[in-house]
Design a protein around this motif. Structure first.
Motif, PDB file in Angstrom:
ATOM      1  N   HIS A   1       0.818  -1.204   0.000  1.00  0.00           N
ATOM      2  CA  HIS A   1       0.000   0.000   0.000  1.00  0.00           C
ATOM      3  C   HIS A   1       0.862   1.269   0.000  1.00  0.00           C
TER       4      HIS A   1
ATOM      5  N   ARG B   1       0.883   4.175  -2.828  1.00  0.00           N
ATOM      6  CA  ARG B   1       0.568   5.546  -2.458  1.00  0.00           C
ATOM      7  C   ARG B   1       1.637   6.502  -2.985  1.00  0.00           C
ATOM      8  N   LYS B   2       2.883   6.116  -2.860  1.00  0.00           N
ATOM      9  CA  LYS B   2       3.985   6.955  -3.335  1.00  0.00           C
ATOM     10  C   LYS B   2       3.968   7.087  -4.861  1.00  0.00           C
TER      11      LYS B   2
ATOM     12  N   GLU C   1      -2.786   8.463  -2.877  1.00  0.00           N
ATOM     13  CA  GLU C   1      -3.595   7.659  -1.974  1.00  0.00           C
ATOM     14  C   GLU C   1      -4.922   7.219  -2.593  1.00  0.00           C
TER      15      GLU C   1
ATOM     16  N   ALA D   1      -4.278   4.521  -5.142  1.00  0.00           N
ATOM     17  CA  ALA D   1      -3.719   3.352  -4.464  1.00  0.00           C
ATOM     18  C   ALA D   1      -4.839   2.527  -3.838  1.00  0.00           C
ATOM     19  N   LYS D   2      -5.742   3.185  -3.131  1.00  0.00           N
ATOM     20  CA  LYS D   2      -6.864   2.477  -2.511  1.00  0.00           C
ATOM     21  C   LYS D   2      -7.768   1.847  -3.561  1.00  0.00           C
TER      22      LYS D   2
END
Length: 323
Positions: free
Chosen positions: A253, A257-258, A262, A265-266
């Motif tokens: 995760h 995210r990076k 975010e 990513a989710k």
């Protein structure tokens, strides 16, 4: 039915010729010190293509609806590439792959999830390659938790294929601590390891990947459809519990995210990588894992609550859990 007895004869020697590319050296930046490493020497896309080729020999695959939504993505840096593939078959709910690559790393995440009418394990391959190290998890994750007093599932799917693990256990030794919570989702077949890049190691990894995948593929072919509604419900809930854990606690995760932010990513975690977490059940993470609930009702960010970890392999040579 013990699937291993009829799986074993179908194993083939994996051909590792796809592994090594011509570009085996890569220089980072304009620093005075030059770093030469093998990030570009292994192509995880070839792993996925080889697995799909093996599958098409035995099954009819068709694109998953997810393929239309997720095929490729570029990272926030404008350089990192994310490539996704998604397929299904009458028994396989989702067979999907994600490969991430930039100048300094490669990531490979390949998984297979069955329809709830079948209790076959979940195929799981998570590989990470950077300048200094490779981190590998390769397993047939048990759909139903393995316990000392309930060995039917373990005997059915793992008892007769432990030889696959032992074929590679010297070249790929145990990789260090795993939390007590995480270990519940692994089988005695799990390859959890870290190693420095070499042509020999990457060829062995490709061979292991295909052997593990061939074993899983044979299971999916042999398994009979469950006709008992209560068992189908149990299979569905077990898969949903697994997906819920992975979507919430997957160690990738932070990297996603990076790379993409975010929100995306989710979305990738819940809608693609662990698709089904929103559709296969209504229970929440706290419903399944109440020990992670904080005082304000949210999920704790801690990787482990019980505090126990396994620094050495917690199964004996026969696959029995010894802690």
């Amino acid at each position: 039915m013990e699937l291993g007895s009829s799986i074993r004869p179908c194993f083939k020697s994996a051909n590792p010729h796809v592994l090594m590319s011509k570009n085996t050296n890569l220089t980072l930046g304009k620093r005075s010190q030059r770093f030469s490493f093998r990030v570009s020497a292994v192509s995880y896309k070839d792993f996925a293509e080889s697995a799909l080729e093996e599958t098409r020999k035995r099954l009819v695959l068709e694109p998953s609806p997810l393929q239309e939504r997720y095929s490729s993505m570029t990272g926030l840096d404008g350089k990192t590439q994310l490539q996704m593939l998604a397929f299904k078959s009458p028994k396989i709910r989702l067979l999907r792959s994600m490969a991430i690559q930039n100048e300094t790393m490669q990531v490979f995440d390949f998984a297979g999830f069955m329809e709830p009418e079948y209790d076959t394990p979940i195929f799981c391959a998570n590989f990470f390659t950077s300048a200094n190290t490779n981190i590998v998890v390769l397993d047939l994750n048990p759909l139903h938790q393995l316990t000392d007093d309930q060995t039917v599932y373990q005997d059915k799917y793992y008892k007769n294929i432990m030889s696959i693990y032992h074929k590679y256990d010297e070249i790929f030794p145990w990789g260090g601590k795993l939390t007590g919570e995480s270990i519940k989702f692994f089988s005695p077949l799990v390859m959890w390891t870290r190693f420095s890049s070499s042509q020999e190691k990457h060829k062995a990894l490709f061979s292991a990947f295909l052997e593990y995948y061939q074993a899983w593929l044979e299971m999916t072919i042999q398994v009979k459809e469950e006709m008992e509604p209560s068992q189908v419900r149990a299979n569905r809930e077990a898969q949903h519990k697994y997906l819920t854990w992975r979507a919430q606690k997957d160690p990738g995760h932070g990297l996603l995210r990076k790379l993409v932010g975010e929100v995306k990513a989710k979305e990738l975690l819940r809608d693609f990588l662990f698709n089904g977490v929103n559709e296969m059940g209504t229970k929440t993470f706290i419903d399944y894992f109440p020990e992670y609930q904080t005082e304000d009702g949210t999920v704790s960010d801690k990787r482990s609550i019980i505090g126990k970890s396994f620094e050495t392999r917690p199964w004996d040579s026969n696959g029995q859990f010894i802690g």
